[in-house]
Design a protein around this motif. Structure first.
Motif, mmCIF file in Angstrom:
data_model
loop_
_atom_site.group_PDB
_atom_site.id
_atom_site.type_symbol
_atom_site.label_atom_id
_atom_site.label_comp_id
_atom_site.label_asym_id
_atom_site.label_seq_id
_atom_site.Cartn_x
_atom_site.Cartn_y
_atom_site.Cartn_z
ATOM 1 N N SER A 79 0.830 -1.208 0.000
ATOM 2 C CA SER A 79 0.000 0.000 0.000
ATOM 3 C C SER A 79 0.862 1.254 0.000
ATOM 4 C CB SER A 79 -0.872 0.048 1.262
ATOM 5 O OG SER A 79 -1.712 -1.068 1.352
ATOM 6 N N ASP A 80 0.399 2.265 -0.707
ATOM 7 C CA ASP A 80 0.946 3.608 -0.567
ATOM 8 C C ASP A 80 -0.034 4.348 0.328
ATOM 9 O OD1 ASP A 80 3.042 2.990 -2.219
ATOM 10 O OD2 ASP A 80 2.233 4.015 -3.966
ATOM 11 N N ILE A 81 0.470 4.902 1.429
ATOM 12 C CA ILE A 81 -0.408 5.480 2.437
ATOM 13 C C ILE A 81 -0.040 6.931 2.705
ATOM 14 C CG2 ILE A 81 -1.282 5.245 4.799
ATOM 15 C CD1 ILE A 81 -0.269 2.299 4.648
ATOM 16 N N THR A 82 -1.041 7.798 2.652
ATOM 17 C CA THR A 82 -0.877 9.193 3.044
ATOM 18 C C THR A 82 -1.155 9.249 4.541
ATOM 19 O OG1 THR A 82 -1.606 9.979 0.897
ATOM 20 C CG2 THR A 82 -1.735 11.549 2.727
ATOM 21 N N PHE A 83 -0.271 9.884 5.295
ATOM 22 C CA PHE A 83 -0.372 9.887 6.746
ATOM 23 C C PHE A 83 -0.795 11.214 7.357
ATOM 24 C CE2 PHE A 83 1.901 5.977 6.368
ATOM 25 C CZ PHE A 83 1.590 5.265 7.509
ATOM 26 N N GLY A 84 -0.703 12.296 6.642
ATOM 27 C CA GLY A 84 -0.924 13.579 7.289
ATOM 28 C C GLY A 84 0.230 13.891 8.224
ATOM 29 N N ALA A 89 11.341 12.662 1.925
ATOM 30 C CA ALA A 89 11.264 11.815 0.740
ATOM 31 C C ALA A 89 12.542 11.001 0.571
ATOM 32 C CB ALA A 89 11.007 12.671 -0.497
ATOM 33 N N GLY A 90 12.383 9.694 0.316
ATOM 34 C CA GLY A 90 13.515 8.799 0.118
ATOM 35 C C GLY A 90 14.044 8.165 1.384
ATOM 36 N N LEU A 91 13.610 8.634 2.550
ATOM 37 C CA LEU A 91 14.106 8.112 3.821
ATOM 38 C C LEU A 91 13.314 6.884 4.248
ATOM 39 C CD1 LEU A 91 16.204 8.863 6.048
ATOM 40 C CD2 LEU A 91 14.356 10.021 7.228
ATOM 41 N N LEU A 119 9.518 3.080 2.693
ATOM 42 C CA LEU A 119 10.260 4.248 2.253
ATOM 43 C C LEU A 119 9.293 5.370 1.920
ATOM 44 C CD1 LEU A 119 12.785 2.535 -0.179
ATOM 45 C CD2 LEU A 119 13.194 3.251 2.175
ATOM 46 N N ALA A 120 9.679 6.585 2.262
ATOM 47 C CA ALA A 120 8.845 7.746 1.951
ATOM 48 C C ALA A 120 8.963 8.051 0.461
ATOM 49 C CB ALA A 120 9.279 8.951 2.770
ATOM 50 N N LYS A 121 7.814 8.035 -0.229
ATOM 51 C CA LYS A 121 7.780 8.361 -1.657
ATOM 52 C C LYS A 121 7.734 9.864 -1.875
ATOM 53 C CE LYS A 121 5.501 5.753 -4.507
ATOM 54 N NZ LYS A 121 4.429 4.983 -5.198
ATOM 55 N N SER A 122 7.293 10.578 -0.837
ATOM 56 C CA SER A 122 7.191 12.034 -0.888
ATOM 57 C C SER A 122 7.174 12.525 0.557
ATOM 58 C CB SER A 122 5.911 12.464 -1.615
ATOM 59 O OG SER A 122 4.776 12.163 -0.824
ATOM 60 N N THR A 123 6.875 13.770 0.746
ATOM 61 C CA THR A 123 6.809 14.311 2.111
ATOM 62 C C THR A 123 5.519 13.914 2.823
ATOM 63 O OG1 THR A 123 5.885 16.387 1.293
ATOM 64 C CG2 THR A 123 8.292 16.281 1.590
ATOM 65 N N THR A 124 4.589 13.274 2.107
ATOM 66 C CA THR A 124 3.312 12.881 2.730
ATOM 67 C C THR A 124 2.947 11.413 2.554
ATOM 68 O OG1 THR A 124 2.077 13.526 0.757
ATOM 69 C CG2 THR A 124 2.308 15.191 2.494
ATOM 70 N N ARG A 129 5.970 -1.348 2.906
ATOM 71 C CA ARG A 129 6.501 -2.653 2.510
ATOM 72 C C ARG A 129 7.284 -3.199 3.711
ATOM 73 N NH1 ARG A 129 4.163 -0.006 -0.907
ATOM 74 N NH2 ARG A 129 4.447 -0.006 -3.144
ATOM 75 N N PRO A 130 6.594 -3.663 4.760
ATOM 76 C CA PRO A 130 7.282 -4.035 5.998
ATOM 77 C C PRO A 130 8.237 -5.215 5.844
ATOM 78 C CG PRO A 130 5.011 -4.770 6.053
ATOM 79 C CD PRO A 130 5.164 -3.935 4.818
ATOM 80 N N GLN A 131 9.346 -5.132 6.574
ATOM 81 C CA GLN A 131 10.327 -6.205 6.646
ATOM 82 C C GLN A 131 10.827 -6.278 8.077
ATOM 83 O OE1 GLN A 131 13.443 -5.931 3.724
ATOM 84 N NE2 GLN A 131 12.051 -5.173 2.176
ATOM 85 N N TYR A 132 10.881 -7.478 8.625
ATOM 86 C CA TYR A 132 11.311 -7.672 10.018
ATOM 87 C C TYR A 132 12.632 -8.415 10.020
ATOM 88 C CZ TYR A 132 11.344 -9.392 14.805
ATOM 89 O OH TYR A 132 11.694 -9.684 16.111
#
Length: 137
Positions: A79-84, A89-91, A119-124, A129-132
């Motif tokens: 999922s790509d999720i907007t969080f508010g 970006a990139g982090l 990974l952040a696709k943008s500032t929002t 893609r979780p990995q443990y």
């Protein structure tokens, strides 16, 4: 540890994101990282320094708030999720030691298990893609 400040009312999964509905096993706020407890089949807050490996592995992000035993919708991996929230970006962002919390890698502390959330696709937007790793710092 400095967790992201999430505006719960702004949490939104992108169109076509894989979702799962279920019931909360405790109070959950939109934007928190969660896992489904095997024993109860209820969604719980994930935590990087929890006593059990199951609780240290986030498998979803809550899209709405719910009290215990109330319905909750969860965005799954892919999922790509907007969080508010404000991302860099990139982090990469990780599960924190605050139940359900999300933090940058710099804020993972000693004794916490490393659980990448995405990974952040943008500032929002976060590409969830979780990995443990199963490894504690």
């Amino acid at each position: 540890m400095t967790d992201l400040v999430i505006t719960a009312a702004n949490v939104l999964a992108a169109t076509g994101a894989p979702l799962e509905s279920g019931f909360a096993g405790e109070a959950i706020v939109a934007g928190k990282a969660v896992y489904k407890a095997a024993a109860t089949e209820k969604w719980m807050l994930a935590d990087s320094n929890a006593a059990t490996a199951e609780a240290r592995q986030a498998t979803g992000i809550a899209l709405n708030g719910a009290s215990a035993n109330q319905p909750v919708s969860v965005a799954k991996s892919g999922s790509d999720i907007t969080f508010g929230a404000v991302f860099t970006a990139g982090l990469a962002y990780y599960l924190s030691d605050t139940p359900g919390g999300i933090c940058p890698v710099a804020d993972i502390g000693a004794g916490e298990y490393v659980g990448l959330l995405g990974l952040a696709k943008s500032t929002t937007v976060l590409a969830f893609r979780p990995q443990y790793s199963g490894v504690a710092l």
